[in-house]
Scaffold this motif. Structure first.
Motif, PDB file in Angstrom:
ATOM      1  N   ARG A  32      -5.621  12.014   0.064  1.00  0.00           N
ATOM      2  CA  ARG A  32      -4.519  11.030   0.775  1.00  0.00           C
ATOM      3  C   ARG A  32      -5.450  10.081   1.738  1.00  0.00           C
ATOM      4  O   ARG A  32      -5.161   8.967   1.958  1.00  0.00           O
ATOM      5  CB  ARG A  32      -3.320  11.590   1.429  1.00  0.00           C
ATOM      6  CG  ARG A  32      -2.419  12.006   0.424  1.00  0.00           C
ATOM      7  CD  ARG A  32      -1.208  12.210   1.139  1.00  0.00           C
ATOM      8  NE  ARG A  32      -0.201  13.328  -0.031  1.00  0.00           N
ATOM      9  CZ  ARG A  32       0.831  14.027   0.543  1.00  0.00           C
ATOM     10  NH1 ARG A  32       1.081  14.099   1.854  1.00  0.00           N
ATOM     11  NH2 ARG A  32       1.374  14.745  -0.409  1.00  0.00           N
ATOM     12  N   LEU A  33      -6.273  10.807   2.697  1.00  0.00           N
ATOM     13  CA  LEU A  33      -7.004   9.916   3.414  1.00  0.00           C
ATOM     14  C   LEU A  33      -7.892   9.023   2.944  1.00  0.00           C
ATOM     15  O   LEU A  33      -8.348   8.033   3.366  1.00  0.00           O
ATOM     16  CB  LEU A  33      -7.805  11.035   4.363  1.00  0.00           C
ATOM     17  CG  LEU A  33      -8.684  10.348   5.548  1.00  0.00           C
ATOM     18  CD1 LEU A  33      -7.726   9.602   6.542  1.00  0.00           C
ATOM     19  CD2 LEU A  33      -9.559  11.427   6.192  1.00  0.00           C
ATOM     20  N   GLY A  34      -8.310   9.536   1.458  1.00  0.00           N
ATOM     21  CA  GLY A  34      -9.011   8.487   0.722  1.00  0.00           C
ATOM     22  C   GLY A  34      -8.380   7.032   0.317  1.00  0.00           C
ATOM     23  O   GLY A  34      -9.239   6.138   0.281  1.00  0.00           O
ATOM     24  N   ALA A  35      -7.164   7.050   0.374  1.00  0.00           N
ATOM     25  CA  ALA A  35      -6.408   5.894   0.219  1.00  0.00           C
ATOM     26  C   ALA A  35      -5.910   5.482   1.397  1.00  0.00           C
ATOM     27  O   ALA A  35      -5.922   4.046   1.821  1.00  0.00           O
ATOM     28  CB  ALA A  35      -4.973   6.051  -0.574  1.00  0.00           C
ATOM     29  N   GLY A  36      -5.912   6.265   2.591  1.00  0.00           N
ATOM     30  CA  GLY A  36      -5.606   5.723   4.090  1.00  0.00           C
ATOM     31  C   GLY A  36      -6.749   4.827   4.575  1.00  0.00           C
ATOM     32  O   GLY A  36      -6.527   4.104   5.594  1.00  0.00           O
ATOM     33  N   ALA A  37      -8.126   5.328   4.429  1.00  0.00           N
ATOM     34  CA  ALA A  37      -9.124   4.833   5.022  1.00  0.00           C
ATOM     35  C   ALA A  37      -9.168   3.216   4.648  1.00  0.00           C
ATOM     36  O   ALA A  37      -9.427   2.228   5.532  1.00  0.00           O
ATOM     37  CB  ALA A  37     -10.382   5.429   4.603  1.00  0.00           C
ATOM     38  N   PRO A  38      -9.234   2.979   3.261  1.00  0.00           N
ATOM     39  CA  PRO A  38      -9.077   1.354   2.994  1.00  0.00           C
ATOM     40  C   PRO A  38      -7.931   0.706   3.513  1.00  0.00           C
ATOM     41  O   PRO A  38      -7.969  -0.524   3.968  1.00  0.00           O
ATOM     42  CB  PRO A  38      -9.223   1.416   1.527  1.00  0.00           C
ATOM     43  CG  PRO A  38      -8.983   2.807   1.052  1.00  0.00           C
ATOM     44  CD  PRO A  38      -8.922   3.733   1.870  1.00  0.00           C
ATOM     45  N   ALA A  39      -6.865   1.485   3.550  1.00  0.00           N
ATOM     46  CA  ALA A  39      -5.584   0.790   4.076  1.00  0.00           C
ATOM     47  C   ALA A  39      -5.941   0.336   5.573  1.00  0.00           C
ATOM     48  O   ALA A  39      -5.413  -0.593   5.938  1.00  0.00           O
ATOM     49  CB  ALA A  39      -4.365   1.770   3.812  1.00  0.00           C
ATOM     50  N   ALA A  40      -6.324   1.394   6.124  1.00  0.00           N
ATOM     51  CA  ALA A  40      -6.762   1.353   7.739  1.00  0.00           C
ATOM     52  C   ALA A  40      -7.476   0.116   8.043  1.00  0.00           C
ATOM     53  O   ALA A  40      -7.472  -0.988   8.850  1.00  0.00           O
ATOM     54  CB  ALA A  40      -7.319   2.506   8.279  1.00  0.00           C
ATOM     55  N   GLY A  41      -8.657  -0.176   7.086  1.00  0.00           N
ATOM     56  CA  GLY A  41      -9.706  -1.190   7.238  1.00  0.00           C
ATOM     57  C   GLY A  41      -9.077  -2.360   6.703  1.00  0.00           C
ATOM     58  O   GLY A  41      -9.266  -3.476   7.373  1.00  0.00           O
ATOM     59  N   TRP A  42      -8.143  -2.600   5.691  1.00  0.00           N
ATOM     60  CA  TRP A  42      -7.168  -3.426   5.319  1.00  0.00           C
ATOM     61  C   TRP A  42      -6.424  -4.179   6.542  1.00  0.00           C
ATOM     62  O   TRP A  42      -6.404  -5.131   6.838  1.00  0.00           O
ATOM     63  CB  TRP A  42      -6.547  -3.341   4.346  1.00  0.00           C
ATOM     64  CG  TRP A  42      -5.750  -4.343   3.365  1.00  0.00           C
ATOM     65  CD1 TRP A  42      -6.579  -5.345   2.459  1.00  0.00           C
ATOM     66  CD2 TRP A  42      -4.537  -4.823   3.642  1.00  0.00           C
ATOM     67  NE1 TRP A  42      -5.524  -5.949   2.121  1.00  0.00           N
ATOM     68  CE2 TRP A  42      -4.131  -5.940   2.787  1.00  0.00           C
ATOM     69  CE3 TRP A  42      -3.305  -4.410   4.567  1.00  0.00           C
ATOM     70  CZ2 TRP A  42      -3.024  -6.613   2.752  1.00  0.00           C
ATOM     71  CZ3 TRP A  42      -2.248  -5.187   4.235  1.00  0.00           C
ATOM     72  CH2 TRP A  42      -1.968  -6.395   3.578  1.00  0.00           C
ATOM     73  N   PHE A  43      -5.671  -3.253   7.168  1.00  0.00           N
ATOM     74  CA  PHE A  43      -4.592  -3.553   8.106  1.00  0.00           C
ATOM     75  C   PHE A  43      -5.471  -4.114   9.450  1.00  0.00           C
ATOM     76  O   PHE A  43      -4.924  -4.911  10.073  1.00  0.00           O
ATOM     77  CB  PHE A  43      -3.899  -2.415   8.925  1.00  0.00           C
ATOM     78  CG  PHE A  43      -2.792  -2.052   7.937  1.00  0.00           C
ATOM     79  CD1 PHE A  43      -1.667  -3.026   7.607  1.00  0.00           C
ATOM     80  CD2 PHE A  43      -2.584  -0.998   7.084  1.00  0.00           C
ATOM     81  CE1 PHE A  43      -0.530  -2.833   6.760  1.00  0.00           C
ATOM     82  CE2 PHE A  43      -1.627  -0.803   6.084  1.00  0.00           C
ATOM     83  CZ  PHE A  43      -0.722  -1.561   5.978  1.00  0.00           C
ATOM     84  N   LEU A  44      -6.644  -3.420   9.675  1.00  0.00           N
ATOM     85  CA  LEU A  44      -7.522  -3.982  11.026  1.00  0.00           C
ATOM     86  C   LEU A  44      -8.014  -5.409  10.647  1.00  0.00           C
ATOM     87  O   LEU A  44      -7.744  -6.562  11.522  1.00  0.00           O
ATOM     88  CB  LEU A  44      -8.643  -3.040  11.227  1.00  0.00           C
ATOM     89  CG  LEU A  44      -9.647  -3.371  12.229  1.00  0.00           C
ATOM     90  CD1 LEU A  44      -8.694  -3.101  13.614  1.00  0.00           C
ATOM     91  CD2 LEU A  44     -10.760  -2.515  12.383  1.00  0.00           C
ATOM     92  N   ALA A  45      -8.504  -5.699   9.595  1.00  0.00           N
ATOM     93  CA  ALA A  45      -8.788  -6.962   9.184  1.00  0.00           C
ATOM     94  C   ALA A  45      -7.789  -7.750   9.359  1.00  0.00           C
ATOM     95  O   ALA A  45      -7.883  -9.209   9.501  1.00  0.00           O
ATOM     96  CB  ALA A  45      -9.628  -7.173   7.977  1.00  0.00           C
ATOM     97  N   MET A  46      -6.720  -7.539   8.651  1.00  0.00           N
ATOM     98  CA  MET A  46      -5.395  -8.336   8.599  1.00  0.00           C
ATOM     99  C   MET A  46      -4.852  -9.005  10.197  1.00  0.00           C
ATOM    100  O   MET A  46      -4.584 -10.057  10.237  1.00  0.00           O
ATOM    101  CB  MET A  46      -4.340  -7.636   7.773  1.00  0.00           C
ATOM    102  CG  MET A  46      -3.163  -8.582   7.409  1.00  0.00           C
ATOM    103  SD  MET A  46      -3.613  -9.848   6.235  1.00  0.00           S
ATOM    104  CE  MET A  46      -4.301  -8.971   4.821  1.00  0.00           C
ATOM    105  N   LEU A  47      -5.130  -7.910  10.903  1.00  0.00           N
ATOM    106  CA  LEU A  47      -4.619  -8.184  12.180  1.00  0.00           C
ATOM    107  C   LEU A  47      -5.521  -9.299  12.946  1.00  0.00           C
ATOM    108  O   LEU A  47      -4.955 -10.158  13.675  1.00  0.00           O
ATOM    109  CB  LEU A  47      -4.773  -6.790  13.351  1.00  0.00           C
ATOM    110  CG  LEU A  47      -3.615  -5.950  13.012  1.00  0.00           C
ATOM    111  CD1 LEU A  47      -3.726  -4.560  13.755  1.00  0.00           C
ATOM    112  CD2 LEU A  47      -2.163  -6.321  13.532  1.00  0.00           C
ATOM    113  N   LEU A  48      -6.905  -9.112  12.806  1.00  0.00           N
ATOM    114  CA  LEU A  48      -7.632  -9.986  13.325  1.00  0.00           C
ATOM    115  C   LEU A  48      -7.469 -11.351  12.631  1.00  0.00           C
ATOM    116  O   LEU A  48      -7.820 -12.546  13.049  1.00  0.00           O
ATOM    117  CB  LEU A  48      -9.148  -9.433  13.027  1.00  0.00           C
ATOM    118  CG  LEU A  48      -9.439  -8.368  13.889  1.00  0.00           C
ATOM    119  CD1 LEU A  48     -10.896  -7.932  13.342  1.00  0.00           C
ATOM    120  CD2 LEU A  48      -9.393  -8.585  15.227  1.00  0.00           C
TER     121      LEU A  48
END
Length: 136
Positions: free
Chosen positions: A86-102
């Motif tokens: 599940r972390l395999g899907a969570g890692a790109p989601a975390a990158g997606w959210f971080l970039a989205m916040l910026l």
């Protein structure tokens, strides 16, 4: 033996493309070092998809958001299938959210990447939902 007993049951399109649950659970996980490298790679890929998708959804309003969401979903699901966790899907989601916040934060000049229109909000909401669905 009747004719219907000799033919195997037909697989649905989803099972043919994605495999059954049992087939997916039987797949071996990659070694730990490869998984850690894949997590980092997918984190960076999630951030890149977020940035590119933010511009694509604004460039071609009706179709751009669907194209961006398809890329986002493919990235999240790809991380899930490559690592087998599940972390395999969570890692790109975390990158997606971080970039989205910026990207949400307005620049001092007053420029915004994401505006408060329907396509930007659909991009934010549906991308978040895709990330949560793939991670859980």
């Amino acid at each position: 033996m009747s004719k219907s007993d000799a033919t195997p049951p037909r697989r649905t399109l989803a099972a043919a493309v994605l495999g059954t649950r049992e087939e997916r659970l039987a797949e071996p996980q990659p070694p730990r070092a490869a998984r850690i490298g894949a997590y980092v790679l997918f984190f960076l890929l999630g951030a890149a998809v977020s940035v590119c998708g933010s511009f694509v959804q604004a460039l071609w309003p009706p179709v751009g958001v669907l194209l961006a969401l398809a890329a986002t979903g493919a990235t999240f699901y790809g991380g899930l299938r490559v690592t087998g966790t599940r972390l395999g899907a969570g890692a790109p989601a975390a990158g997606w959210f971080l970039a989205m916040l910026l990207l949400i934060v307005p620049r001092p000049e007053g420029d915004n990447v994401l505006w408060s229109n329907a396509t930007s909000l659909a991009w934010l909401f549906a991308g978040s939902v895709l990330g949560v669905i793939c991670a859980t």
